[in-house]
Motif scaffolding. Structure first.
Motif, PDB file in Angstrom:
ATOM      1  N   LYS A  39     141.997 110.251   2.085  1.00  0.00           N
ATOM      2  CA  LYS A  39     141.710 111.214   3.151  1.00  0.00           C
ATOM      3  C   LYS A  39     140.761 112.304   2.655  1.00  0.00           C
ATOM      4  O   LYS A  39     141.012 112.922   1.621  1.00  0.00           O
ATOM      5  CB  LYS A  39     143.002 111.887   3.635  1.00  0.00           C
ATOM      6  CG  LYS A  39     144.071 110.941   4.164  1.00  0.00           C
ATOM      7  CD  LYS A  39     143.816 110.545   5.593  1.00  0.00           C
ATOM      8  CE  LYS A  39     144.952 109.698   6.142  1.00  0.00           C
ATOM      9  NZ  LYS A  39     144.734 109.338   7.561  1.00  0.00           N
ATOM     10  N   LEU A  40     139.698 112.538   3.401  1.00  0.00           N
ATOM     11  CA  LEU A  40     138.818 113.683   3.146  1.00  0.00           C
ATOM     12  C   LEU A  40     139.351 114.858   3.950  1.00  0.00           C
ATOM     13  O   LEU A  40     139.571 114.743   5.162  1.00  0.00           O
ATOM     14  CB  LEU A  40     137.386 113.359   3.565  1.00  0.00           C
ATOM     15  CG  LEU A  40     136.372 114.511   3.457  1.00  0.00           C
ATOM     16  CD1 LEU A  40     136.203 114.978   2.016  1.00  0.00           C
ATOM     17  CD2 LEU A  40     135.014 114.075   4.033  1.00  0.00           C
ATOM     18  N   SER A  41     139.551 115.992   3.288  1.00  0.00           N
ATOM     19  CA  SER A  41     140.136 117.154   3.953  1.00  0.00           C
ATOM     20  C   SER A  41     139.215 118.358   3.867  1.00  0.00           C
ATOM     21  O   SER A  41     138.146 118.314   3.253  1.00  0.00           O
ATOM     22  CB  SER A  41     141.491 117.491   3.326  1.00  0.00           C
ATOM     23  OG  SER A  41     141.309 118.031   2.017  1.00  0.00           O
ATOM     24  N   ASP A  42     139.672 119.456   4.479  1.00  0.00           N
ATOM     25  CA  ASP A  42     139.081 120.784   4.360  1.00  0.00           C
ATOM     26  C   ASP A  42     137.629 120.857   4.818  1.00  0.00           C
ATOM     27  O   ASP A  42     136.698 120.910   4.013  1.00  0.00           O
ATOM     28  CB  ASP A  42     139.214 121.309   2.930  1.00  0.00           C
ATOM     29  CG  ASP A  42     139.205 122.830   2.901  1.00  0.00           C
ATOM     30  OD1 ASP A  42     138.736 123.438   3.880  1.00  0.00           O
ATOM     31  OD2 ASP A  42     139.666 123.411   1.900  1.00  0.00           O
ATOM     32  N   PHE A  43     137.466 120.886   6.130  1.00  0.00           N
ATOM     33  CA  PHE A  43     136.156 121.135   6.725  1.00  0.00           C
ATOM     34  C   PHE A  43     135.953 122.632   6.969  1.00  0.00           C
ATOM     35  O   PHE A  43     135.219 123.034   7.861  1.00  0.00           O
ATOM     36  CB  PHE A  43     136.028 120.368   8.048  1.00  0.00           C
ATOM     37  CG  PHE A  43     135.750 118.896   7.877  1.00  0.00           C
ATOM     38  CD1 PHE A  43     134.493 118.362   8.164  1.00  0.00           C
ATOM     39  CD2 PHE A  43     136.736 118.032   7.427  1.00  0.00           C
ATOM     40  CE1 PHE A  43     134.243 117.013   8.011  1.00  0.00           C
ATOM     41  CE2 PHE A  43     136.501 116.674   7.280  1.00  0.00           C
ATOM     42  CZ  PHE A  43     135.241 116.160   7.566  1.00  0.00           C
ATOM     43  N   GLY A  44     136.619 123.461   6.170  1.00  0.00           N
ATOM     44  CA  GLY A  44     136.613 124.901   6.382  1.00  0.00           C
ATOM     45  C   GLY A  44     135.259 125.552   6.282  1.00  0.00           C
ATOM     46  O   GLY A  44     135.015 126.586   6.915  1.00  0.00           O
ATOM     47  N   ILE A  45     134.340 125.011   5.466  1.00  0.00           N
ATOM     48  CA  ILE A  45     132.991 125.588   5.384  1.00  0.00           C
ATOM     49  C   ILE A  45     131.948 124.591   5.874  1.00  0.00           C
ATOM     50  O   ILE A  45     130.760 124.720   5.572  1.00  0.00           O
ATOM     51  CB  ILE A  45     132.663 126.063   3.951  1.00  0.00           C
ATOM     52  CG1 ILE A  45     132.775 124.921   2.938  1.00  0.00           C
ATOM     53  CG2 ILE A  45     133.550 127.221   3.544  1.00  0.00           C
ATOM     54  CD1 ILE A  45     132.251 125.294   1.557  1.00  0.00           C
ATOM     55  N   ALA A  46     132.416 123.587   6.624  1.00  0.00           N
ATOM     56  CA  ALA A  46     131.471 122.627   7.193  1.00  0.00           C
ATOM     57  C   ALA A  46     130.579 123.333   8.207  1.00  0.00           C
ATOM     58  O   ALA A  46     130.932 124.371   8.771  1.00  0.00           O
ATOM     59  CB  ALA A  46     132.225 121.482   7.865  1.00  0.00           C
ATOM     60  N   LYS A  47     129.419 122.769   8.425  1.00  0.00           N
ATOM     61  CA  LYS A  47     128.555 123.323   9.465  1.00  0.00           C
ATOM     62  C   LYS A  47     128.281 122.246  10.508  1.00  0.00           C
ATOM     63  O   LYS A  47     128.320 121.039  10.240  1.00  0.00           O
ATOM     64  CB  LYS A  47     127.249 123.846   8.879  1.00  0.00           C
ATOM     65  CG  LYS A  47     126.259 122.798   8.399  1.00  0.00           C
ATOM     66  CD  LYS A  47     124.952 123.470   8.007  1.00  0.00           C
ATOM     67  CE  LYS A  47     123.883 122.447   7.622  1.00  0.00           C
ATOM     68  NZ  LYS A  47     122.593 123.075   7.295  1.00  0.00           N
ATOM     69  N   ALA A  48     128.035 122.712  11.711  1.00  0.00           N
ATOM     70  CA  ALA A  48     127.708 121.827  12.827  1.00  0.00           C
ATOM     71  C   ALA A  48     126.877 122.619  13.821  1.00  0.00           C
ATOM     72  O   ALA A  48     126.817 123.858  13.758  1.00  0.00           O
ATOM     73  CB  ALA A  48     128.969 121.281  13.487  1.00  0.00           C
ATOM     74  N   ALA A  49     126.272 121.907  14.740  1.00  0.00           N
ATOM     75  CA  ALA A  49     125.327 122.548  15.659  1.00  0.00           C
ATOM     76  C   ALA A  49     125.954 123.682  16.462  1.00  0.00           C
ATOM     77  O   ALA A  49     125.328 124.719  16.694  1.00  0.00           O
ATOM     78  CB  ALA A  49     124.746 121.490  16.596  1.00  0.00           C
ATOM     79  N   ASP A  50     127.210 123.511  16.890  1.00  0.00           N
ATOM     80  CA  ASP A  50     127.825 124.482  17.800  1.00  0.00           C
ATOM     81  C   ASP A  50     128.929 125.316  17.158  1.00  0.00           C
ATOM     82  O   ASP A  50     129.714 125.950  17.852  1.00  0.00           O
ATOM     83  CB  ASP A  50     128.395 123.754  19.028  1.00  0.00           C
ATOM     84  CG  ASP A  50     127.312 123.049  19.827  1.00  0.00           C
ATOM     85  OD1 ASP A  50     126.181 123.565  19.857  1.00  0.00           O
ATOM     86  OD2 ASP A  50     127.604 121.994  20.409  1.00  0.00           O
ATOM     87  N   ILE A  51     129.005 125.315  15.817  1.00  0.00           N
ATOM     88  CA  ILE A  51     130.062 126.050  15.133  1.00  0.00           C
ATOM     89  C   ILE A  51     129.464 127.179  14.301  1.00  0.00           C
ATOM     90  O   ILE A  51     128.499 126.973  13.550  1.00  0.00           O
ATOM     91  CB  ILE A  51     130.873 125.108  14.217  1.00  0.00           C
ATOM     92  CG1 ILE A  51     131.546 124.018  15.044  1.00  0.00           C
ATOM     93  CG2 ILE A  51     131.893 125.886  13.410  1.00  0.00           C
ATOM     94  CD1 ILE A  51     132.612 124.515  15.987  1.00  0.00           C
ATOM     95  N   ARG A  52     130.045 128.368  14.427  1.00  0.00           N
ATOM     96  CA  ARG A  52     129.586 129.498  13.618  1.00  0.00           C
ATOM     97  C   ARG A  52     130.060 129.304  12.185  1.00  0.00           C
ATOM     98  O   ARG A  52     131.230 129.071  11.931  1.00  0.00           O
ATOM     99  CB  ARG A  52     130.155 130.804  14.173  1.00  0.00           C
ATOM    100  CG  ARG A  52     129.652 131.164  15.553  1.00  0.00           C
ATOM    101  CD  ARG A  52     130.357 132.399  16.080  1.00  0.00           C
ATOM    102  NE  ARG A  52     130.058 133.567  15.264  1.00  0.00           N
ATOM    103  CZ  ARG A  52     130.618 134.760  15.486  1.00  0.00           C
ATOM    104  NH1 ARG A  52     131.509 134.920  16.427  1.00  0.00           N
ATOM    105  NH2 ARG A  52     130.296 135.788  14.714  1.00  0.00           N
ATOM    106  N   SER A  53     129.143 129.379  11.243  1.00  0.00           N
ATOM    107  CA  SER A  53     129.511 129.216   9.837  1.00  0.00           C
ATOM    108  C   SER A  53     128.625 130.113   8.986  1.00  0.00           C
ATOM    109  O   SER A  53     127.754 130.821   9.490  1.00  0.00           O
ATOM    110  CB  SER A  53     129.363 127.751   9.407  1.00  0.00           C
ATOM    111  OG  SER A  53     128.023 127.318   9.541  1.00  0.00           O
ATOM    112  N   ILE A  54     128.850 130.059   7.670  1.00  0.00           N
ATOM    113  CA  ILE A  54     128.110 130.917   6.749  1.00  0.00           C
ATOM    114  C   ILE A  54     126.661 130.475   6.669  1.00  0.00           C
ATOM    115  O   ILE A  54     126.358 129.291   6.554  1.00  0.00           O
ATOM    116  CB  ILE A  54     128.765 130.869   5.358  1.00  0.00           C
ATOM    117  CG1 ILE A  54     130.222 131.338   5.451  1.00  0.00           C
ATOM    118  CG2 ILE A  54     128.015 131.741   4.366  1.00  0.00           C
ATOM    119  CD1 ILE A  54     131.009 131.140   4.173  1.00  0.00           C
ATOM    120  N   ASP A  55     125.746 131.423   6.705  1.00  0.00           N
ATOM    121  CA  ASP A  55     124.311 131.145   6.607  1.00  0.00           C
ATOM    122  C   ASP A  55     123.944 130.877   5.149  1.00  0.00           C
ATOM    123  O   ASP A  55     124.130 131.746   4.283  1.00  0.00           O
ATOM    124  CB  ASP A  55     123.509 132.342   7.144  1.00  0.00           C
ATOM    125  CG  ASP A  55     122.018 132.063   7.228  1.00  0.00           C
ATOM    126  OD1 ASP A  55     121.564 131.049   6.670  1.00  0.00           O
ATOM    127  OD2 ASP A  55     121.302 132.872   7.844  1.00  0.00           O
TER     128      ASP A  55
END
Length: 350
Positions: free
Chosen positions: A165-181
């Motif tokens: 299992k791949l876990s922890d998408f906590g710092i993942a980025k996606a087109a519609d998700i606010r994340s760290i620049d």
């Protein structure tokens, strides 16, 4: 219209902490429902230090929203976003098993190496997860543009039945998700950054492939390919060329597997596999071209031998008795995640 008489409010009983990360803590818990319904789950809660931080709150909420529809055998499932005493929390699948980091810690103890085909098998399952996530489309049909950005040994879990299992998408980025620049901050654990991430450039699927190559390196020999927590030093290491050959640690590793790994870790993005799906195909051709190869069951049997004293059939749902000391907040060593810095292991003598 739903008949209100059939509705009920689910509750959660938190049992004990099982993992620790830079953003929060993960607890073993029970989801309780009508007529004695009970389901074992994990609940990820933001650290109390970060409760007032909109950045950490947005990361947790973003992770929940992003992974809600990522339904894949090799991705840790997210069930719900809830509020616990004013703190946002994610209810997710509980994996009764061990991380790659935990496997390597055990192999350090006995000074041995994992069977190379099993290391390749584990990584091929993670590549399947990434291929699915990278190509995932939203409910409106648009590409989500998901990049994990934290593919590391502590974020890859294997249950005792051999399912990865791949876990922890906590710092993942996606087109519609606010994340760290990425232009303003390094995103991810330093030793697993791709060259472009270390240069503050945008990460994409090829960056995840680079990190997965580093995971394969570490799984094979128990050593971190680029052992530093300093980004400037990491850039210098990248510029110096490939890390020490895995064959110098363990000559039993097939040279073909090392070549696959080195292509995943290529400094020039154009020289890497151009998709996670390509990695899956290449690894599976390596594993199965000559006949019967690794399976979940073979990995399960290996873990049974590697961890003979772990009860793999029973999950202890008994809350710990308060002791008044530090032990009441202890974390299970086979499930624990490290924080933002990476601990470097001693070399094995074998």
């Amino acid at each position: 219209m739903i008949d209100e008489s059939i509705l009920f409010e689910s509750q959660y009983r938190i049992l004990r902490p099982i993992a620790e990360g830079g953003m929060g803590r993960v607890y073993l818990a029970e989801q309780l429902g009508k007529s004695g319904f009970s389901k074992t789950v994990a609940i990820k809660v933001i650290h109390s230090d970060h409760l007032k931080s909109s950045v950490f709150r947005n990361l947790l909420i973003g992770e929940a929203k992003l992974t809600a529809d990522l339904v894949h055998e090799n991705i840790l499932q997210v069930y719900q976003l809830i509020d616990i005493r004013g703190a946002d929390a994610i209810v997710m699948e509980y994996v009764h098993g061990v991380t790659i980091e935990g496997i390597n810690a055990r192999l350090d103890d006995i000074e041995d190496y994992i069977q190379p085909d099993l290391a390749a098998f584990i990584v091929s399952r993670v590549a399947r997860a990434l291929a699915y996530a990278h190509s995932k489309r939203g409910r409106d049909g648009r590409a989500l543009g998901i990049v994990h950005r934290d593919v590391t040994p502590t974020n890859i879990l294997i249950n005792w039945q051999g399912v990865v299992k791949l876990s922890d998408f906590g710092i993942a980025k996606a087109a519609d998700i606010r994340s760290i620049d990425e232009k303003h901050a390094i995103v991810g654990k330093t030793p697993y950054l791709s060259p472009e991430q270390a240069r503050h450039e945008s990460a994409d699927g090829l960056s995840d492939i680079f990190a997965l190559g580093l995971v394969l390196y570490e799984a094979l020999v128990g050593r971190i390919a680029y052992p530093t927590n300093d980004v400037s030093e990491l850039v210098a290491m990248h510029e110096a060329g490939p890390p020490t050959s895995v064959l110098s640690y363990n000559p039993d590793i097939p040279p073909q597997l090392e070549q696959i790994m080195l292509r995943m870790m290529a400094m020039d993005r154009a020289d890497r596999y151009q998709s996670a799906a390509d990695v899956v195909t290449t690894l599976e051709l390596f594993l199965y071209a000559s006949g019967y190869g690794p399976t979940n069951e073979k990995l399960r049997d290996y873990l049974e031998i590697l961890f003979p004293n772990v009860d793999k059939t029973r999950i202890d749902l008994t809350p710990p008795k308060p002791t008044g000391g530090k032990n009441e907040d202890s974390v299970d060593p086979t499930e624990a995640k490290l924080g933002s810095k990476t601990v470097f292991r001693r070399p094995r003598t074998r």
